[in-house]
Design a protein around this motif. Structure first.
Motif, PDB file in Angstrom:
ATOM      1  N   ALA A 104      -7.866  -5.257  -8.444  1.00 57.06           N
ATOM      2  CA  ALA A 104      -7.442  -6.629  -8.258  1.00 57.06           C
ATOM      3  C   ALA A 104      -8.421  -7.384  -7.450  1.00 57.06           C
ATOM      4  CB  ALA A 104      -6.150  -6.815  -7.686  1.00 57.06           C
ATOM      5  N   THR A 105      -8.639  -6.821  -6.309  1.00 56.44           N
ATOM      6  CA  THR A 105      -9.537  -7.528  -5.382  1.00 56.44           C
ATOM      7  C   THR A 105     -10.718  -6.360  -4.827  1.00 56.44           C
ATOM      8  OG1 THR A 105      -8.156  -6.741  -3.435  1.00 56.44           O
ATOM      9  CG2 THR A 105      -7.490  -8.815  -4.392  1.00 56.44           C
ATOM     10  N   GLY A 162      -4.234  -8.080  -3.031  1.00 54.37           N
ATOM     11  CA  GLY A 162      -3.562  -8.022  -4.144  1.00 54.37           C
ATOM     12  C   GLY A 162      -2.367  -7.669  -4.209  1.00 54.37           C
ATOM     13  N   THR A 189      -0.774   2.458   1.157  1.00 53.02           N
ATOM     14  CA  THR A 189      -1.441   1.068   1.292  1.00 53.02           C
ATOM     15  C   THR A 189      -2.711   1.401   2.408  1.00 53.02           C
ATOM     16  OG1 THR A 189       0.160   0.124   2.622  1.00 53.02           O
ATOM     17  CG2 THR A 189       0.033  -0.376   0.243  1.00 53.02           C
TER      18      THR A 189
HETATM   19  C1  FAD Z   1      -7.575  -7.035   5.728  1.00 57.37           C
HETATM   20  C2  FAD Z   1      -6.894  -6.156   4.979  1.00 57.37           C
HETATM   21  C3  FAD Z   1      -5.248  -6.283   5.378  1.00 57.37           C
HETATM   22  C4  FAD Z   1      -4.103  -5.330   4.938  1.00 57.37           C
HETATM   23  N1  FAD Z   1      -2.851  -5.671   5.249  1.00 57.37           N
HETATM   24  C5  FAD Z   1      -1.904  -4.862   4.868  1.00 57.37           C
HETATM   25  C6  FAD Z   1      -0.548  -5.033   5.320  1.00 57.37           C
HETATM   26  O1  FAD Z   1      -0.283  -5.522   6.038  1.00 57.37           O
HETATM   27  N2  FAD Z   1       0.243  -3.916   4.710  1.00 57.37           N
HETATM   28  C7  FAD Z   1      -0.149  -3.074   3.836  1.00 57.37           C
HETATM   29  O2  FAD Z   1       0.725  -2.412   3.532  1.00 57.37           O
HETATM   30  N3  FAD Z   1      -1.247  -2.940   3.320  1.00 57.37           N
HETATM   31  C8  FAD Z   1      -2.317  -3.763   3.935  1.00 57.37           C
HETATM   32  N4  FAD Z   1      -3.655  -3.665   3.510  1.00 57.37           N
HETATM   33  C9  FAD Z   1      -3.987  -2.546   2.475  1.00 57.37           C
HETATM   34  C10 FAD Z   1      -3.677  -3.080   1.120  1.00 57.37           C
HETATM   35  O3  FAD Z   1      -2.306  -3.282   0.973  1.00 57.37           O
HETATM   36  C11 FAD Z   1      -4.222  -2.023   0.278  1.00 57.37           C
HETATM   37  O4  FAD Z   1      -5.717  -2.017   0.375  1.00 57.37           O
HETATM   38  C12 FAD Z   1      -3.846  -2.295  -1.198  1.00 57.37           C
HETATM   39  O5  FAD Z   1      -4.163  -1.517  -2.167  1.00 57.37           O
HETATM   40  C13 FAD Z   1      -4.569  -3.724  -1.686  1.00 57.37           C
HETATM   41  O6  FAD Z   1      -4.416  -3.805  -2.979  1.00 57.37           O
HETATM   42  P1  FAD Z   1      -5.335  -4.678  -3.814  1.00 57.37           P
HETATM   43  O7  FAD Z   1      -4.885  -4.797  -5.306  1.00 57.37           O
HETATM   44  O8  FAD Z   1      -5.799  -5.990  -3.221  1.00 57.37           O
HETATM   45  O9  FAD Z   1      -6.836  -3.784  -3.915  1.00 57.37           O
HETATM   46  P2  FAD Z   1      -7.423  -3.064  -5.257  1.00 57.37           P
HETATM   47  O10 FAD Z   1      -8.549  -2.341  -4.413  1.00 57.37           O
HETATM   48  O11 FAD Z   1      -7.897  -3.954  -6.003  1.00 57.37           O
HETATM   49  O12 FAD Z   1      -6.414  -2.090  -5.670  1.00 57.37           O
HETATM   50  C14 FAD Z   1      -6.081  -0.990  -5.083  1.00 57.37           C
HETATM   51  C15 FAD Z   1      -5.451  -0.197  -6.360  1.00 57.37           C
HETATM   52  O13 FAD Z   1      -4.180  -0.739  -6.647  1.00 57.37           O
HETATM   53  C16 FAD Z   1      -4.040  -0.483  -8.152  1.00 57.37           C
HETATM   54  N5  FAD Z   1      -4.274  -1.710  -8.540  1.00 57.37           N
HETATM   55  C17 FAD Z   1      -4.296  -3.062  -8.499  1.00 57.37           C
HETATM   56  N6  FAD Z   1      -4.182  -3.940  -9.300  1.00 57.37           N
HETATM   57  C18 FAD Z   1      -3.574  -3.293 -10.334  1.00 57.37           C
HETATM   58  C19 FAD Z   1      -3.263  -3.704 -11.708  1.00 57.37           C
HETATM   59  N7  FAD Z   1      -2.908  -4.926 -11.791  1.00 57.37           N
HETATM   60  N8  FAD Z   1      -2.911  -2.743 -12.442  1.00 57.37           N
HETATM   61  C20 FAD Z   1      -2.821  -1.341 -12.179  1.00 57.37           C
HETATM   62  N9  FAD Z   1      -3.370  -0.820 -11.060  1.00 57.37           N
HETATM   63  C21 FAD Z   1      -3.494  -1.896 -10.112  1.00 57.37           C
HETATM   64  C22 FAD Z   1      -5.423   0.287  -8.572  1.00 57.37           C
HETATM   65  O14 FAD Z   1      -4.949   1.679  -8.563  1.00 57.37           O
HETATM   66  C23 FAD Z   1      -6.177   0.047  -7.501  1.00 57.37           C
HETATM   67  O15 FAD Z   1      -7.279   1.095  -7.274  1.00 57.37           O
HETATM   68  C24 FAD Z   1      -4.680  -4.493   3.975  1.00 57.37           C
HETATM   69  C25 FAD Z   1      -6.111  -4.209   3.573  1.00 57.37           C
HETATM   70  C26 FAD Z   1      -6.924  -5.171   4.124  1.00 57.37           C
HETATM   71  C27 FAD Z   1      -8.469  -4.857   3.804  1.00 57.37           C
END
Ligand code: FAD
Length: 457
Positions: free
Chosen positions: A76-77, A143, A418
């Motif tokens: 997603a991100t 995301g 996460t």
């Molecule tokens: C600045 C920052 C702040 C954060 N704060 C927190 C917090 O407060 N609490 C916490 O728990 N975590 C936190 N995180 C961690 C964050 O929740 C994880 O990195 C999470 O995996 C991010 O999801 P994403 O979809 O944005 O990332 P992405 O890297 O896009 O996705 C991560 C994984 O999720 C799966 N995925 C995403 N979207 C889909 C989809 N539509 N369909 C199927 N699979 C999908 C995939 O397996 C992918 O590899 C933080 C991270 C950062 C960098």
């Protein structure tokens, strides 16, 4: 447009034949921008990038990739690109869901239906006019799907548990191209597996979440110079030992370089910060904060605020950032662990050393939840190093690992999925006893291992 490698790889040719301009291949305009994740420390090199805008696009991409003999990584991100970095992407189509965003709120049912590439800011914007909010994390641009289906630790978590338990239904495209809705009543095994197994099972095109009736929240941060780290850390540890489940807070030591874009109270400063939310009356929250406020913080923003503003209090970076991180879950925080936190946090090498208070509802398994419902620990220790140039990666990795290794005496066999951000982390502590059943369901719905995820099962 020149596509130098295309003629060499018949699988890419098949993708282009099936999807035309809906797929980006190396050499295409926009390919390099599309393959970059939020965490720009990771140089993702997939065979192709797809950017679907509808659920039907997702079905087409999955069918074309499988027909071409390729694997698929939904993203997603790219906040968790570090966790995906252990997977060689040469035969993988990166499916960027950044074009599939939006949230619709049902204010009566207090639920949101959220498209698969949405970020928390999308949900907060739709929910706030109804006095509702969600169990989002500290940053608004994370995301919703990646966060929610791997656990999700919010500033509401000690009172309301992990965000994963707020998921009511998931619409997902499976490896055979079928678009199915998984919920307690439909495909219940898949619904169980998705809540923990996340992107290992398919591409989520939408998700339905319970919302929280919370128009306002008492939240904010207290900030001191890092020279006060020892006394502030001891006071925060004492605060958390007595805190009710309504209080979810973090303690951090941060080192900001001098930067013109930063406000003066941050630029070039070494700081110790307590932040979070307290779900009490204003008077009740203020009473709880008294011992910390008695230490005379230089900045104190704790106050009632619109719930949607909670994503501002943790000072997360405003955009893509190259970083390496690591974490461990702790069973407790005795005085010697607090001293170790101060020692690590004030030494050079790390950008941020953080303790998040867990426990409360975070620790209680949900009765009818999915594969992951709780984190069995009291604190999370988290180390973060910035990687300004690729050559700095080795040193940054050593710094984050040394930081968490120092917490070994208090570490327990648990993980916050996460927060898993590196390829070498053993996820089994995050999945616990669910791992066997997760693998059985993966073998049934994705027998050829088409989907590669940040957290493989
Ligand atoms: C600045 C920052 C702040 C954060 N704060 C927190 C917090 O407060 N609490 C916490 O728990 N975590 C936190 N995180 C961690 C964050 O929740 C994880 O990195 C999470 O995996 C991010 O999801 P994403 O979809 O944005 O990332 P992405 O890297 O896009 O996705 C991560 C994984 O999720 C799966 N995925 C995403 N979207 C889909 C989809 N539509 N369909 C199927 N699979 C999908 C995939 O397996 C992918 O590899 C933080 C991270 C950062 C960098």
């Amino acid at each position: 447009m020149t596509i130098p490698d295309l003629a060499l790889d018949p699988r890419a040719v098949r993708l282009r034949d099936a999807l035309g301009a809906r797929i980006l291949l190396p050499g295409d305009d926009g390919f390099d921008a599309a393959r970059m994740p939020w965490n720009v420390a990771f140089d993702q090199r997939p065979i192709a990038v797809a950017r679907p805008e509808t659920a039907e696009d997702v079905v087409d991409v999955v069918r074309a990739a499988v027909a071409a003999g390729l694997r698929i990584a939904p993203q997603a991100t790219g906040h968790a690109a570090g966790a995906l970095a252990g997977t060689a992407l040469g035969d993988v189509v990166l499916v960027s869901l950044a074009g599939l965003r939006g949230a619709v709120v049902d204010p009566v049912a207090r639920t949101a239906r959220v498209l698969g590439g949405s970020q928390w800011n999308d949900v907060l914007e739709a929910a706030a006019p109804h006095g509702l909010t969600a169990l989002h994390g500290s940053a608004g641009d994370v995301g919703v799907v990646g966060y929610s289906l791997s656990g999700g630790l919010s500033f509401y978590a000690r009172a309301h548990g992990l965000a994963i338990n707020s998921v009511r239904a998931v619409q997902v495209v499976l490896a055979d191209g079928a678009l199915v809705r998984a919920s307690r009543d439909e495909h219940p095994d898949l619904f169980w597996a998705l809540r923990g197994g996340s992107g290992a099972f398919g591409i989520v095109v939408s998700i339905e979440l319970d919302l929280l009736a919370q128009p306002e929240v008492f939240a904010g941060m207290l900030l001191w110079d890092a020279s006060r780290a020892a006394e502030v850390s001891a006071a925060w540890a004492a605060f958390t030992r007595a805190a009710p489940e309504s209080a979810t807070t973090t303690l951090r030591i941060l080192h900001f370089p001098p930067m013109p874009d930063l406000p003066p109270f941050l630029s070039g400063r070494d700081l110790v910060v307590v932040d979070g939310a307290i779900l009490e009356s204003d008077e009740g929250a203020a009473t709880l904060l008294e011992p910390l406020r008695a230490l005379g913080p230089e900045v104190d923003t704790f106050a009632p605020m619109p719930a949607a503003a909670l994503v501002q209090v943790h000072l997360d970076p405003p955009g893509p950032t190259p970083a390496l991180t690591a974490h461990v879950v702790l069973g407790g925080l005795p005085d010697d662990a607090v001293s170790k936190f101060v020692e690590i946090g004030t030494a050079p090498g790390l950008f941020i050393t953080e303790l998040r208070h867990l426990g409360g509802a975070i620790r209680r398994p949900a009765l009818d939840g999915g594969a992951v419902t709780a984190i069995d620990g009291e604190y999370l220790a988290h180390t973060i190093a910035v990687v300004p140039v690729p050559e700095a990666a080795v040193q940054a990795a050593a710094a984050v690992q040394a930081g968490i290794a120092a917490f070994s005496p208090w570490r327990v066999d648990a993980l916050a999925l996460t927060f898993v951000d590196g390829p070498l982390v053993d996820r089994s502590h995050g999945f616990g006893t669910a791992l066997g059943r997760l693998r059985e369901i993966k073998a049934a719905v994705d027998p050829d291992g088409v989907f590669v995820a940040a957290h493989p099962v």
